[in-house]
Enzyme design. Structure first.
Site, PDB file in Angstrom:
ATOM      1  N   LYS A   1      39.785  32.768  44.242  1.00 13.39           N
ATOM      2  CA  LYS A   1      40.309  34.118  44.019  1.00 13.39           C
ATOM      3  C   LYS A   1      41.546  34.092  43.110  1.00 13.39           C
ATOM      4  CE  LYS A   1      37.254  36.288  46.652  1.00 13.39           C
ATOM      5  NZ  LYS A   1      36.383  35.301  47.292  1.00 13.39           N
TER       6      LYS A   1
HETATM    7  C1  LIG Z   1      35.436  35.860  48.572  1.00 13.42           C
HETATM    8  C2  LIG Z   1      34.851  37.101  49.055  1.00 13.42           C
HETATM    9  C3  LIG Z   1      34.804  37.404  50.416  1.00 13.42           C
HETATM   10  C4  LIG Z   1      35.147  36.439  51.502  1.00 13.42           C
HETATM   11  O1  LIG Z   1      36.380  35.888  51.463  1.00 13.42           O
HETATM   12  P1  LIG Z   1      36.607  34.414  52.087  1.00 13.42           P
HETATM   13  O2  LIG Z   1      38.084  34.296  52.087  1.00 13.42           O
HETATM   14  O3  LIG Z   1      35.923  33.452  51.183  1.00 13.42           O
HETATM   15  O4  LIG Z   1      36.032  34.408  53.458  1.00 13.42           O
HETATM   16  C5  LIG Z   1      34.328  38.651  50.800  1.00 13.42           C
HETATM   17  N1  LIG Z   1      33.880  39.525  49.901  1.00 13.42           N
HETATM   18  C6  LIG Z   1      33.874  39.258  48.584  1.00 13.42           C
HETATM   19  C7  LIG Z   1      33.390  40.303  47.653  1.00 13.42           C
HETATM   20  C8  LIG Z   1      34.339  38.037  48.121  1.00 13.42           C
HETATM   21  O5  LIG Z   1      34.280  37.753  46.817  1.00 13.42           O
END
Ligand SMILES: *Cc1c(COP(=O)(O)O)cnc(C)c1O
Length: 420
Positions: free
Chosen positions: A201
């Site tokens: 992210k």
């Molecule tokens: C990354 C992501 C998640 C989940 O987040 P994590 O921290 O990996 O559990 C949920 N929704 C979207 C759209 C994502 O890209």
């Protein structure tokens, strides 16, 4: 063709130095659990950035989305018995073109996801399809909305529809931390909202996530649920099912060190998006679109979509893809292969949830009706499956903020060659 010595990633962590300082601080003071100064500080910083009252630091964005879903389920249908999900078989409308972490919590809580088709304008939930879904299933009371690739969805339209039908909104801002819609940060628009600090992210803790809210009561409930739902008693007393979902103070140290660099990362990602946009001019492709009038994305991933008449033949099975090169045309499979051969990482668009084997039996609603009613391809009997179309013609480009302009130019050159 250029081959990079060091791999160019889709989106990888970028550390700045302060992260190790806060992690060391946790280590040296033995605050190595799910309590500590780093956690308190990242909660304060996230709430301040987003502009909401409370933030609760959790082990993952998925954990945050699960607890959002559970809160919504209990608000709508009351507290479940042990072993009974809070949604108890009720249908929930949700974004279709997304990562499965957006929608799986509905299944964790024993609900039934109904997938809402995507719009070309932002690649997010189509408000027209959502309204259609309420016509077909008027009893639905919950909507889960994602801001894909850091591009804000059409929040006003979606919220108006939710209000009209007396439905609650969960906002999955996992990919869009720092993006804004009509001057307000994403993570502010849901009755329950979530962000993620997963390794790919825009800023990261290596993992981690956060629940965001203006409700003190909801924040307290999430805090309690995430630490095994202990009651105030001298022993381990439990009135509700709990989870081990709290963020570690070590992870929080990494997030704390990253927070001051969010805007810098966004500026780098935006520069990457703009360089692709400029460099790909003249080719039969478009960048992932956004509503420039009302929103400012965080440009987490740069994507492109190939014009319909410039697509060469491409066939995708469940786990493999084939294509035939044609002069002047290309397809995501070909471009991704060529990018991989350069030692760079691209990725197909998120395969829509209604196309996933595990959700094949779930309803899928498009702007003009029941998307499962179509007989073949993307357009049949007036039903247009926008998600399947974007999946077929689109791809995510290497968007790492450590990529140099020269590396990016080489990638652009390779894409050009695909169309020769
Ligand atoms: C990354 C992501 C998640 C989940 O987040 P994590 O921290 O990996 O559990 C949920 N929704 C979207 C759209 C994502 O890209």
């Amino acid at each position: 063709m250029t081959r990079f010595e060091k791999k160019v990633w889709l989106s990888s962590p970028t550390m700045h130095g302060d992260e190790i300082k806060y992690v060391t601080e946790a280590y040296e003071t033995n605050w190595m659990s799910t309590v500590g100064a780093n956690i308190n500080e990242v909660e304060r910083l996230a709430a301040e950035k987003v502009g909401c009252k409370y933030a609760v630091a959790l082990s993952a964005g998925t954990a945050a989305l699960h607890l959002c879903t559970k809160l919504a389920g209990e608000a709508l249908y009351g507290m479940p018995k042990a072993g009974e999900g809070s949604l108890r078989g009720h249908k929930v409308f949700c974004s279709d073109m997304t990562f499965d972490a957006t929608v799986n919590p509905i299944a964790y809580e024993n609900g039934e996801a109904v997938f809402i088709d995507t719009e070309y304008k932002t690649w997010n939930m189509d408000p027209v399809a959502l309204e259609k879904a309420f016509e077909i299933y008027p009893d639905v009371r919950l909507v889960v909305l994602v801001h894909l690739y850091g591009t804000p969805a059409r929040v006003d339209e979606i919220r108006t529809i939710c209000q009209k039908h007396n439905a609650l909104l969960i906002e999955d801002a996992a990919e869009s931390f720092g993006a804004s819609y009509k001057g307000k940060q994403t993570g502010n628009f849901g009755d329950y909202s979530a962000i993620s600090f997963n390794g790919n992210k825009i800023i990261t803790g290596s993992s981690g996530g956060m629940f965001l809210t203006d409700s003190k009561e909801d924040a307290e409930k999430v805090r309690k649920w995430s630490t095994q739902s202990r009651e105030a008693a001298p022993w381990y007393q439990h009135e509700e099912i709990g989870y081990n979902y709290r963020m570690s103070n070590v992870i929080a140290g990494v997030v704390r060190g990253q927070m001051p660099y969010l805007e810098e990362h966004i500026a780098q990602k935006k520069a990457i998006y703009m360089r692709y946009k400029e460099g790909l001019k003249g080719l039969p492709v478009q960048m992932n679109p956004y509503d420039a009038e009302n929103s400012e994305p965080n440009f987490w991933l740069s994507c492109l979509i190939i014009d319909k008449d410039a697509m060469c033949k491409q066939v995708r099975g469940e786990t493999e893809a084939l294509y035939i090169h044609e002069k002047g045309k290309s397809c995501p499979t070909e471009i991704l292969e060529r990018i991989a051969a350069m030692n760079a990482e691209g990725r197909p668009i998120w395969k829509p949830m209604h196309m996933q084997p595990m959700y094949m039996s779930h309803a899928f609603i498009t702007a003009n009706g029941n998307g499962r009613a179509r007989t073949n391809a993307y357009i049949a009997g007036g039903i247009q499956d926008v998600g399947a179309d974007i999946f077929a013609r689109g791809l995510c480009l290497p968007s790492d903020n450590k990529m140099t302009p020269e590396q990016q130019d080489a990638i652009i050159q390779t894409i050009k060659e695909c169309f020769e």
